[in-house]
Scaffold this motif. Sequence first.
Motif, PDB file in Angstrom:
ATOM      1  N   UNK A   1      88.945  43.947 -25.245  1.00 22.07           N
ATOM      2  CA  UNK A   1      88.982  44.041 -23.788  1.00 22.07           C
ATOM      3  C   UNK A   1      90.391  43.852 -23.216  1.00 22.07           C
ATOM      4  N   UNK A   2      91.356  43.638 -24.091  1.00 26.41           N
ATOM      5  CA  UNK A   2      92.725  43.455 -23.604  1.00 26.41           C
ATOM      6  C   UNK A   2      93.318  44.781 -23.149  1.00 26.41           C
ATOM      7  N   UNK A   3      94.155  44.714 -22.123  1.00 27.19           N
ATOM      8  CA  UNK A   3      94.790  45.903 -21.560  1.00 27.19           C
ATOM      9  C   UNK A   3      95.952  46.376 -22.425  1.00 27.19           C
ATOM     10  N   UNK A   4      96.313  47.640 -22.237  1.00 25.36           N
ATOM     11  CA  UNK A   4      97.497  48.197 -22.875  1.00 25.36           C
ATOM     12  C   UNK A   4      98.706  47.322 -22.547  1.00 25.36           C
ATOM     13  N   UNK A   5      99.487  47.010 -23.568  1.00 30.15           N
ATOM     14  CA  UNK A   5     100.681  46.189 -23.395  1.00 30.15           C
ATOM     15  C   UNK A   5     100.461  44.700 -23.631  1.00 30.15           C
ATOM     16  N   UNK A   6      99.208  44.277 -23.757  1.00 32.30           N
ATOM     17  CA  UNK A   6      98.934  42.856 -24.012  1.00 32.30           C
ATOM     18  C   UNK A   6      99.449  42.480 -25.400  1.00 32.30           C
ATOM     19  N   UNK A   7     100.023  41.286 -25.496  1.00 32.37           N
ATOM     20  CA  UNK A   7     100.491  40.765 -26.777  1.00 32.37           C
ATOM     21  C   UNK A   7      99.934  39.359 -26.948  1.00 32.37           C
ATOM     22  N   UNK A   8      99.358  39.120 -28.108  1.00 31.56           N
ATOM     23  CA  UNK A   8      98.813  37.812 -28.461  1.00 31.56           C
ATOM     24  C   UNK A   8      99.456  37.395 -29.780  1.00 31.56           C
ATOM     25  N   UNK A   9      99.809  36.132 -29.885  1.00 35.83           N
ATOM     26  CA  UNK A   9     100.282  35.561 -31.146  1.00 35.83           C
ATOM     27  C   UNK A   9      99.252  34.557 -31.635  1.00 35.83           C
ATOM     28  N   UNK A  10      98.997  34.535 -32.923  1.00 34.92           N
ATOM     29  CA  UNK A  10      98.092  33.555 -33.528  1.00 34.92           C
ATOM     30  C   UNK A  10      98.879  32.778 -34.571  1.00 34.92           C
ATOM     31  N   UNK A  11      98.883  31.457 -34.395  1.00 40.75           N
ATOM     32  CA  UNK A  11      99.589  30.590 -35.351  1.00 40.75           C
ATOM     33  C   UNK A  11      98.687  30.213 -36.522  1.00 40.75           C
ATOM     34  N   UNK A  12      97.461  29.804 -36.209  1.00 42.94           N
ATOM     35  CA  UNK A  12      96.577  29.327 -37.291  1.00 42.94           C
ATOM     36  C   UNK A  12      95.123  29.489 -36.899  1.00 42.94           C
ATOM     37  N   UNK A  13      94.286  29.523 -37.930  1.00 43.86           N
ATOM     38  CA  UNK A  13      92.833  29.625 -37.775  1.00 43.86           C
ATOM     39  C   UNK A  13      92.227  28.615 -38.727  1.00 43.86           C
ATOM     40  N   UNK A  14      91.204  27.895 -38.250  1.00 47.96           N
ATOM     41  CA  UNK A  14      90.602  26.827 -39.030  1.00 47.96           C
ATOM     42  C   UNK A  14      89.087  26.942 -39.002  1.00 47.96           C
ATOM     43  N   UNK A  15      88.449  26.698 -40.155  1.00 48.04           N
ATOM     44  CA  UNK A  15      87.003  26.592 -40.266  1.00 48.04           C
ATOM     45  C   UNK A  15      86.703  25.202 -40.811  1.00 48.04           C
ATOM     46  N   UNK A  16      85.863  24.438 -40.067  1.00 53.59           N
ATOM     47  CA  UNK A  16      85.532  23.073 -40.456  1.00 53.59           C
ATOM     48  C   UNK A  16      84.026  22.883 -40.492  1.00 53.59           C
ATOM     49  N   UNK A  17      83.583  22.009 -41.369  1.00 58.51           N
ATOM     50  CA  UNK A  17      82.209  21.518 -41.374  1.00 58.51           C
ATOM     51  C   UNK A  17      82.175  20.300 -40.456  1.00 58.51           C
ATOM     52  N   UNK A  18      81.125  20.179 -39.645  1.00 59.41           N
ATOM     53  CA  UNK A  18      81.044  19.072 -38.686  1.00 59.41           C
ATOM     54  C   UNK A  18      80.034  18.003 -39.132  1.00 59.41           C
ATOM     55  N   UNK A  19      79.491  18.116 -40.320  1.00 59.28           N
ATOM     56  CA  UNK A  19      78.497  17.148 -40.800  1.00 59.28           C
ATOM     57  C   UNK A  19      79.145  16.042 -41.609  1.00 59.28           C
TER      58      UNK A  19
END
Length: 190
Positions: free
Chosen positions: A172-190
């Motif tokens: 859904x981002x418009x033309x010209x949008x820029x996003x940077x991602x530093x990190x992604x994490x998956x955790x168990x909450x139990x």
Amino acid sequence: MTGIRVLIAFAVFLPLAAQTKIAEWNCTAGIPENMSSYINTPGGAAAIITHDASADTPTGRGALKITITKGSLSESDSDVQLSFVHKDGLVKGKKYRVAVTLRAQRSLALPVRLSVIQNTSPWAAVNAPFESYAPNGRYSLPKREWETISLRFTAAGDCAREVRAPCVFLGMLDTGSIIWIESVLLESMD
């Protein structure tokens, strides 16, 4: 008879949910292993995904850079997807959390959706409830600062196969949008 009143306070200690890191994708050194993308070019979307070694991040330098070179004609959030694949599956009834640390080039009321889905057809949702938007329907990035957005969920079914945990929908981002991602994490909450 004089009585002595003694006040005894009872404290009930409930154990906090333990967070256990299951997988982490660090984007500071390059495009992470087990990350894939989907861009619906017939739907009009176009994006360039690169590593930006010069990006200043909370932990140093370097981030995944997503540049939307053409917004989706169908305006579907699934037209641009980044998938961070966890190969060991998830366990039904267990609680999890996915978190993505990102920033935008400019202020955006950005409809970024996080979800957890199977990594093979029919790409069924693994998270319950499937409602995976932020409470107001979009993650808003009003500043050009790093933020961590997250999704807490319970695995709706056993999924011994690979899962996209998370799948980040950016269509859904418009033309010209820029996003940077530093990190992604998956955790168990139990």
